[in-house]
Design an enzyme around this catalytic site. Structure first.
Site, short mmCIF file in Angstrom:
data_model
loop_
_atom_site.label_atom_id
_atom_site.label_comp_id
_atom_site.label_asym_id
_atom_site.label_seq_id
_atom_site.Cartn_x
_atom_site.Cartn_y
_atom_site.Cartn_z
N ASP A 191 -9.05 -4.41 -6.00
CA ASP A 191 -8.63 -3.58 -4.86
C ASP A 191 -9.76 -2.64 -4.45
OD1 ASP A 191 -7.39 -1.73 -3.09
OD2 ASP A 191 -5.44 -2.19 -3.98
N HIS B 69 -7.63 -5.33 -1.37
CA HIS B 69 -6.39 -4.64 -1.00
C HIS B 69 -5.45 -5.57 -0.22
CE1 HIS B 69 -3.92 -1.13 -0.62
NE2 HIS B 69 -3.91 -1.18 0.69
N SER C 124 0.83 -1.19 0.00
CA SER C 124 0.00 0.00 0.00
C SER C 124 0.87 1.26 0.00
CB SER C 124 -0.96 -0.04 1.20
OG SER C 124 -1.96 0.94 1.09
#
Length: 624
Positions: free
Chosen positions: A565, A599, A492
């Site tokens: 995501d 994610h 991330s």
């Protein structure tokens, strides 16, 4: 339960559209984050309503059931502590294509146990327009809930600054009480200088409230009398929320007669359980807090040097019995009762064995070092089992990190890592590679500091490189690594960090970036801890974007992303476009899109493939 006559979901691929997709801008400023998975068209709207619609039933303990409320878009059901009232919230129309469902219109009604309406207690309009800033909030009643220490009293918060952080006011928020059956007006009980952060109820004269302000990282704790609105609350803690060394701990709670959590009050005394981070290590503690004079007294401090003790709850206040969890770097966490009145008295509750035997002998230590500007840094260093620290074979090094923004150097330099914490790997861990002949620096400190009027991101790249340089220098000084064989990885915002480090430094042989965002112009109304929009700080956005400097990046990079995501800002498109830019510029890069993943990654097949991809990549570009 699902409605009896629930229609089938529409199939967008088979149904022709009935018209164009239309969105309007009224001319008002509306700075929303780049949310994922929003409604996009009339088909989405119909399916959303279909999926959300349910019927509420009252179920008898013998299994029989009766309809309580007919079909609606229910968003929450909450009984009063005495069980005599039920507060129900429903999603209303119109829906929005630019904000998620918590911004949709809603209606909150309190009913009796027969389903009769007692009072409409809140109605919220569609909220697509928000003031700028992390401390912005909507107007009207929010955070509405039952007060835990009374039979049927609602409390709620209202912004006194129109929800706009830029408005200068003496008080930001107001908290009010509203007793059932709501035939009298609500009463205001407290105002907070900063944005409301929560309440722990105690009894008719005692409660604890919190407020916070992101820009200064300040948080305050108030002791107040909920029965006396004329009495000024007492500030019992006023601190930097990122200053972990000054953290006074969390107030202990117990279940009351309603089965709700309230402050544990014994002999006019409250209790605090703290993590106990200090410059010399972690030593969790228990304090008592006198309501008579607002003074604290230390009841217990953990003294372990080779184990980690976590204080979970006080089970018996008179006997001094506390539920704790104790672990070490190779001893799985287990639960015990500790009697703090009788030294060293422990009673074991569980006996869980270490399920990760293959890494139990891996060397583990927390190292502390300094950045060239004097900021203290730390990280957990893993070495292969049996590594000879005298002969010091030169190992390849893997660094895993995640940047964190701070407003002062003191907080940024504090150490929150405990070398005695159990080594608990997960799919994203680099620790596995300690079994394959690598050194691993896990959770390496990467503070980004902006003091005073300077924002952290004003010097993001410089501080990022300085953090990496300091980490490599520290381990190189120990003699354990070949500094020409160092890789960096992150997920991330950590992936964003990796791309920038490979672009703006020559410190690394390769990097692994998972589920990141690389073009900040695609998140123009703020990202991570950046509150300024693109047009206020275009140089910051452009300079921080690896995509803008893709032609400069020539270091091997493994890009990984989930196909679906769902995290704001990290669209899968970010990796796809960055890969195309790097490939077109001649960089050695590999892109792996994991099917159906969000994610974070969940499917066994994808996780095993991810580990294989990382291993092959590191063997090729780092180890060999």
């Amino acid at each position: 339960m699902l409605p009896k006559n629930r229609a089938a979901l529409l199939n967008e691929k088979k149904n022709l559209p009935t018209g164009p997709i239309v969105s309007n801008a009224s001319g008002s400023v509306s700075q929303n984050r780049t949310y994922q998975d929003l409604l996009k068209n009339k088909t989405d709207e119909a399916d959303f309503q279909n999926i959300l619609t349910a019927e509420l039933y009252k179920v008898n303990l013998n299994g029989s059931k009766t309809l309580f409320k007919s079909a609606d878009m229910y968003a929450g059901e909450n009984f009063s502590p005495d069980g005599n009232y039920l507060m129900i919230s429903t999603i209303q129309k119109p829906f929005s294509y630019i904000v998620p469902l918590n911004h949709f219109p809603s209606k909150t009604v309190v009913y009796d146990l027969e389903g009769n309406e007692v009072k409409v207690v809140n109605e919220v309009a569609l909220n697509e327009i928000m003031p700028k800033g992390f401390m912005a909030t909507r107007t009207g009643k929010r955070n509405m809930n039952w007060r835990n220490d009374e039979a049927a009293t609602l409390y709620y918060v209202e912004a006194l600054d129109e929800g706009n952080p830029e408005n200068k006011v003496e008080f930001r928020d107001q908290i009010s009480l509203w007793k059932a059956p709501f035939d009298k007006s609500p009463s205001q009980i407290l105002r907070t200088k900063q944005r409301f952060g929560g309440i722990i109820w105690g009894n008719e004269t005692t409660a604890i409230a919190f407020d916070q302000w992101y820009d200064t990282r300040n948080t305050k704790t108030y002791l107040f009398n909920p029965s006396d609105a004329t009495q000024n609350p007492t500030v019992i803690s006023d601190r930097n929320s990122q200053d972990i060394y000054s953290d006074p701990g969390s107030f202990e709670t117990i279940k009351n007669a309603f089965g709700k959590q309230v402050l544990a009050i014994e002999n006019n005394t409250l209790f605090l359980l703290g993590d106990g981070f200090t410059k010399n290590g972690q030593f969790p503690f228990i304090d008592e807090f006198s309501l008579n004079n607002q003074q604290t007294k230390r009841l217990y401090t953990s003294t372990y040097k080779d184990k980690k003790e976590e204080l979970l709850s006080i089970e018996d206040f008179k006997k001094g019995e506390v539920l704790v969890q104790i672990q070490s770097k190779n001893e799985y966490p287990n639960y015990y009762f500790r009697n703090i009145n009788k030294k060293d008295q422990l009673t074991a509750i569980t006996n869980f064995k270490n399920p990760f035997e293959s890494i139990k002998n891996v060397s583990k230590e927390v190292i502390q070092y300094k950045r060239k500007d004097g900021v203290g840094l730390s990280g957990t260093l893993y070495l292969p089992a049996g590594y000879d620290k005298v002969k010091k074979e030169k190992l390849p090094l893997l660094i895993w990190a995640y940047p964190t923004e701070y407003k002062d150097k003191n907080s940024a330099g504090q150490n929150n890592q405990n070398p005695n914490e159990f080594t608990f790997p997960y799919y994203g861990s680099f620790v596995y590679w300690a079994t394959k002949g690598y050194a691993v620096l896990d959770d390496a400190s990467f503070p980004i500091i902006g003091e005073g009027t300077t924002e952290p991101n004003d010097n993001f790249i410089t501080q990022l490189v300085d953090n990496a340089d300091a980490a490599i220098n520290a381990i190189d000084a120990l003699g354990y690594i070949n500094r020409n064989k160092v890789a960096v990885g992150g997920h991330s915002y950590g992936a964003f960090m990796v791309a920038n480090l490979l672009t703006h430094s020559n410190l690394f042989a390769c990097g692994i970036a998972r589920s990141g965002a690389y073009n900040r112009t695609l998140t123009p109304f703020g990202f991570q801890s950046e509150q300024r929009n693109y047009w206020e700080a275009p140089d910051v956005y452009n300079t921080m974007s690896p995509f803008m400097n893709a032609n400069k990046m020539k270091t091997p990079l493994l890009l990984v992303h989930g196909e679906a995501d769902n995290n704001p800002g990290t669209f899968t498109l970010q990796t796809e476009r960055y890969f195309q830019a790097l490939k077109g510029s001649g960089a050695p890069v590999r892109m792996v899109i994991l099917p159906k993943e969000a994610h974070g990654y969940a499917a066994k097949e994808n996780i095993l493939h991810l580990l294989w991809e990382q291993d092959q990549f590191l063997e090729k570009y780092l180890k060999n």
